[in-house]
Design a protein around this motif. Structure first.
Motif, PDB file in Angstrom:
ATOM      1  N   ARG A 215      -2.340 -14.851  14.552  1.00 22.03           N
ATOM      2  CA  ARG A 215      -1.484 -15.841  13.712  1.00 22.03           C
ATOM      3  C   ARG A 215      -2.280 -17.020  13.757  1.00 22.03           C
ATOM      4  O   ARG A 215      -2.254 -17.725  12.783  1.00 22.03           O
ATOM      5  CB  ARG A 215      -0.176 -15.848  14.141  1.00 22.03           C
ATOM      6  CG  ARG A 215       0.658 -14.520  14.115  1.00 22.03           C
ATOM      7  CD  ARG A 215       0.609 -13.983  13.081  1.00 22.03           C
ATOM      8  NE  ARG A 215      -0.346 -13.448  12.105  1.00 22.03           N
ATOM      9  CZ  ARG A 215      -0.711 -12.316  12.564  1.00 22.03           C
ATOM     10  NH1 ARG A 215      -0.276 -11.541  13.565  1.00 22.03           N
ATOM     11  NH2 ARG A 215      -1.787 -11.792  12.131  1.00 22.03           N
ATOM     12  N   GLY A 216      -2.794 -17.556  14.861  1.00 27.19           N
ATOM     13  CA  GLY A 216      -3.533 -18.741  14.883  1.00 27.19           C
ATOM     14  C   GLY A 216      -4.603 -18.694  14.035  1.00 27.19           C
ATOM     15  O   GLY A 216      -5.161 -19.926  13.165  1.00 27.19           O
ATOM     16  N   ALA A 217      -5.409 -17.748  13.950  1.00 24.66           N
ATOM     17  CA  ALA A 217      -6.670 -17.498  13.082  1.00 24.66           C
ATOM     18  C   ALA A 217      -6.128 -17.556  11.637  1.00 24.66           C
ATOM     19  O   ALA A 217      -6.946 -18.038  10.829  1.00 24.66           O
ATOM     20  CB  ALA A 217      -7.439 -16.115  13.419  1.00 24.66           C
ATOM     21  N   ASP A 218      -5.021 -17.036  11.146  1.00 28.41           N
ATOM     22  CA  ASP A 218      -4.468 -16.917   9.799  1.00 28.41           C
ATOM     23  C   ASP A 218      -4.150 -18.350   9.720  1.00 28.41           C
ATOM     24  O   ASP A 218      -4.681 -18.574   8.278  1.00 28.41           O
ATOM     25  CB  ASP A 218      -3.135 -16.212   9.928  1.00 28.41           C
ATOM     26  CG  ASP A 218      -3.448 -14.593   9.975  1.00 28.41           C
ATOM     27  OD1 ASP A 218      -4.700 -14.171   9.794  1.00 28.41           O
ATOM     28  OD2 ASP A 218      -2.740 -13.727  10.275  1.00 28.41           O
ATOM     29  N   LEU A 219      -3.684 -19.019  10.371  1.00 27.43           N
ATOM     30  CA  LEU A 219      -3.445 -20.423  10.072  1.00 27.43           C
ATOM     31  C   LEU A 219      -4.677 -21.322   9.587  1.00 27.43           C
ATOM     32  O   LEU A 219      -4.798 -22.193   8.742  1.00 27.43           O
ATOM     33  CB  LEU A 219      -2.467 -21.122  11.013  1.00 27.43           C
ATOM     34  CG  LEU A 219      -0.964 -20.633  11.256  1.00 27.43           C
ATOM     35  CD1 LEU A 219      -0.205 -21.350  12.257  1.00 27.43           C
ATOM     36  CD2 LEU A 219      -0.230 -20.888   9.847  1.00 27.43           C
ATOM     37  N   ARG A 220      -5.386 -21.135  10.737  1.00 25.51           N
ATOM     38  CA  ARG A 220      -6.871 -21.753  10.523  1.00 25.51           C
ATOM     39  C   ARG A 220      -7.521 -21.394   9.139  1.00 25.51           C
ATOM     40  O   ARG A 220      -7.939 -22.284   8.475  1.00 25.51           O
ATOM     41  CB  ARG A 220      -8.088 -21.582  11.584  1.00 25.51           C
ATOM     42  CG  ARG A 220      -7.269 -22.156  12.814  1.00 25.51           C
ATOM     43  CD  ARG A 220      -8.589 -22.178  14.088  1.00 25.51           C
ATOM     44  NE  ARG A 220      -8.687 -20.841  14.106  1.00 25.51           N
ATOM     45  CZ  ARG A 220      -8.039 -20.172  15.402  1.00 25.51           C
ATOM     46  NH1 ARG A 220      -6.972 -20.916  15.761  1.00 25.51           N
ATOM     47  NH2 ARG A 220      -8.586 -19.147  15.639  1.00 25.51           N
ATOM     48  N   TRP A 221      -7.334 -20.088   8.916  1.00 25.64           N
ATOM     49  CA  TRP A 221      -8.181 -19.510   7.581  1.00 25.64           C
ATOM     50  C   TRP A 221      -7.334 -20.398   6.347  1.00 25.64           C
ATOM     51  O   TRP A 221      -7.953 -20.654   5.320  1.00 25.64           O
ATOM     52  CB  TRP A 221      -8.023 -18.082   7.350  1.00 25.64           C
ATOM     53  CG  TRP A 221      -8.350 -17.413   6.261  1.00 25.64           C
ATOM     54  CD1 TRP A 221      -9.658 -17.108   5.679  1.00 25.64           C
ATOM     55  CD2 TRP A 221      -7.493 -17.321   5.174  1.00 25.64           C
ATOM     56  NE1 TRP A 221      -9.411 -16.857   4.520  1.00 25.64           N
ATOM     57  CE2 TRP A 221      -8.316 -16.788   4.057  1.00 25.64           C
ATOM     58  CE3 TRP A 221      -6.049 -17.126   5.119  1.00 25.64           C
ATOM     59  CZ2 TRP A 221      -7.734 -16.310   2.773  1.00 25.64           C
ATOM     60  CZ3 TRP A 221      -5.446 -16.763   3.915  1.00 25.64           C
ATOM     61  CH2 TRP A 221      -6.289 -16.416   2.743  1.00 25.64           C
ATOM     62  N   ALA A 222      -6.084 -20.300   6.406  1.00 23.89           N
ATOM     63  CA  ALA A 222      -5.593 -20.819   5.297  1.00 23.89           C
ATOM     64  C   ALA A 222      -5.686 -22.236   5.120  1.00 23.89           C
ATOM     65  O   ALA A 222      -5.687 -22.785   3.969  1.00 23.89           O
ATOM     66  CB  ALA A 222      -3.764 -20.739   5.697  1.00 23.89           C
ATOM     67  N   GLY A 223      -5.999 -23.138   6.078  1.00 23.96           N
ATOM     68  CA  GLY A 223      -6.282 -24.464   5.977  1.00 23.96           C
ATOM     69  C   GLY A 223      -7.561 -24.637   5.517  1.00 23.96           C
ATOM     70  O   GLY A 223      -7.711 -25.605   4.854  1.00 23.96           O
ATOM     71  N   GLN A 224      -8.375 -23.879   6.111  1.00 21.05           N
ATOM     72  CA  GLN A 224      -9.953 -24.093   5.778  1.00 21.05           C
ATOM     73  C   GLN A 224     -10.198 -23.418   4.346  1.00 21.05           C
ATOM     74  O   GLN A 224     -11.390 -23.948   3.785  1.00 21.05           O
ATOM     75  CB  GLN A 224     -10.630 -23.321   6.764  1.00 21.05           C
ATOM     76  CG  GLN A 224     -10.645 -24.240   8.156  1.00 21.05           C
ATOM     77  CD  GLN A 224     -11.351 -23.556   9.340  1.00 21.05           C
ATOM     78  OE1 GLN A 224     -12.183 -22.449   8.894  1.00 21.05           O
ATOM     79  NE2 GLN A 224     -11.260 -23.849  10.328  1.00 21.05           N
ATOM     80  N   HIS A 225      -9.710 -22.388   3.928  1.00 28.10           N
ATOM     81  CA  HIS A 225     -10.173 -21.585   2.634  1.00 28.10           C
ATOM     82  C   HIS A 225      -8.886 -21.516   1.717  1.00 28.10           C
ATOM     83  O   HIS A 225      -9.549 -21.739   0.402  1.00 28.10           O
ATOM     84  CB  HIS A 225     -10.482 -20.157   3.207  1.00 28.10           C
ATOM     85  CG  HIS A 225     -11.679 -20.290   4.219  1.00 28.10           C
ATOM     86  ND1 HIS A 225     -13.013 -20.641   3.681  1.00 28.10           N
ATOM     87  CD2 HIS A 225     -11.923 -19.844   5.452  1.00 28.10           C
ATOM     88  CE1 HIS A 225     -13.775 -20.566   4.878  1.00 28.10           C
ATOM     89  NE2 HIS A 225     -13.096 -20.237   5.836  1.00 28.10           N
ATOM     90  N   LEU A 226      -7.841 -20.937   2.074  1.00 25.34           N
ATOM     91  CA  LEU A 226      -6.633 -20.789   0.950  1.00 25.34           C
ATOM     92  C   LEU A 226      -6.125 -22.083   0.302  1.00 25.34           C
ATOM     93  O   LEU A 226      -6.284 -22.209  -0.795  1.00 25.34           O
ATOM     94  CB  LEU A 226      -5.866 -20.131   1.951  1.00 25.34           C
ATOM     95  CG  LEU A 226      -4.409 -19.703   0.649  1.00 25.34           C
ATOM     96  CD1 LEU A 226      -4.993 -18.868  -0.251  1.00 25.34           C
ATOM     97  CD2 LEU A 226      -3.403 -19.171   1.507  1.00 25.34           C
TER      98      LEU A 226
END
Length: 257
Positions: A215-226
């Motif tokens: 879930r932490g990786a998902d949040l970082r992905w959302a901030g950096q890419h989504l």
């Protein structure tokens, strides 16, 4: 069969994101294929790559097709529509109908044409219920177009190796270097050209990530890419707005290690 040139049309998939040369420019499967074809064809072989990241199908047809035809290509790859199916509203079957006459033109000009059934990227992205059926329609259309026009179909969707996240870059949308090598291997195999077997090697599947870390990786992905992607959509902008084709004219390509 042999070809004296290769022209690649499309978007970021064909431009080569995210497989970088040492200088930071993108390599990708098309460069790998061109370099291998040039070995057999000799110094007169020409390669052009007109693909631009972020391009939707309409841009590929309006800005890339005529320049490609003017080069009198003997081999063409056409991969587009992926950016369209990520938009809020799109008719995937309509995309296929728009691609049809373009493939007909390329075939009538004497070119062999490569088409793709794209690997399944929806498992890594939000909105699978919406994007999944669109991607399936685009893939089914590619098969129909290949059958109708005698094109060469590369079925990446049928390759379960692309379920391995290590074949994808950190943005979960573009291929990694290993992913691009595997695509190149599929293309060269379909063309009947010898391929480096190492390009088909797949990194070991990573161990499952614990729920909290995932879930932490998902949040970082959302901030950096989504989030940046959504911001561009709201602004009516594209990642390719300031980008031009990396190889707009036919020219030789050197061997790639």
């Amino acid at each position: 069969m042999s070809w004296n040139n290769f022209v690649a049309l499309g978007d970021s998939f064909t431009e080569g994101m995210d497989d970088s040369y040492p200088d930071g420019t993108y390599r990708g499967w098309a460069d790998l294929v061109a370099a291998r074809l040039a070995v057999d064809a000799g110094p007169g072989f020409g390669y052009a790559n007109l693909a631009v990241r972020g391009n939707v199908l309409g841009q590929v047809l309006a800005e890339q097709l005529d320049p490609a035809l003017a080069m009198r290509p003997s081999l063409v790859s056409f991969a587009a529509g992926g950016n369209d199916i990520l938009r809020r509203r799109v008719d995937a079957n309509g995309l296929v109908h728009k691609i049809d006459p373009a493939i007909a033109q390329l075939r009538a000009a004497g070119a062999d044409v490569i088409l793709f059934r794209f690997a399944d990227v929806t498992a890594h992205l939000p909105g699978q219920r919406i994007v999944g059926p669109r991607a399936a329609a685009l893939n089914d259309g590619a098969r129909e177009l290949a059958d109708r026009h005698g094109a060469i179909l590369i079925d990446l969707f049928a390759d379960d190796a692309f379920h391995n996240p290590l074949l994808w870059s950190s943005d979960r949308l573009h291929l990694s270097a290993a992913g691009h090598r595997r695509v190149a291997a599929h293309v060269l195999d379909a063309l009947g050209v010898g391929v480096d077997e190492e390009w088909l090697l797949v990194p070991p599947m990573p161990a499952p990530t614990p729920w909290l870390l995932a879930r932490g990786a998902d949040l970082r992905w959302a901030g950096q890419h989504l989030a940046p992607w959504i911001k561009r959509r709201l602004a009516g902008a594209s990642s390719g707005d300031l980008v031009t084709a990396k190889r707009p004219e036919l020219r030789p390509i050197e061997a790639i290690a």
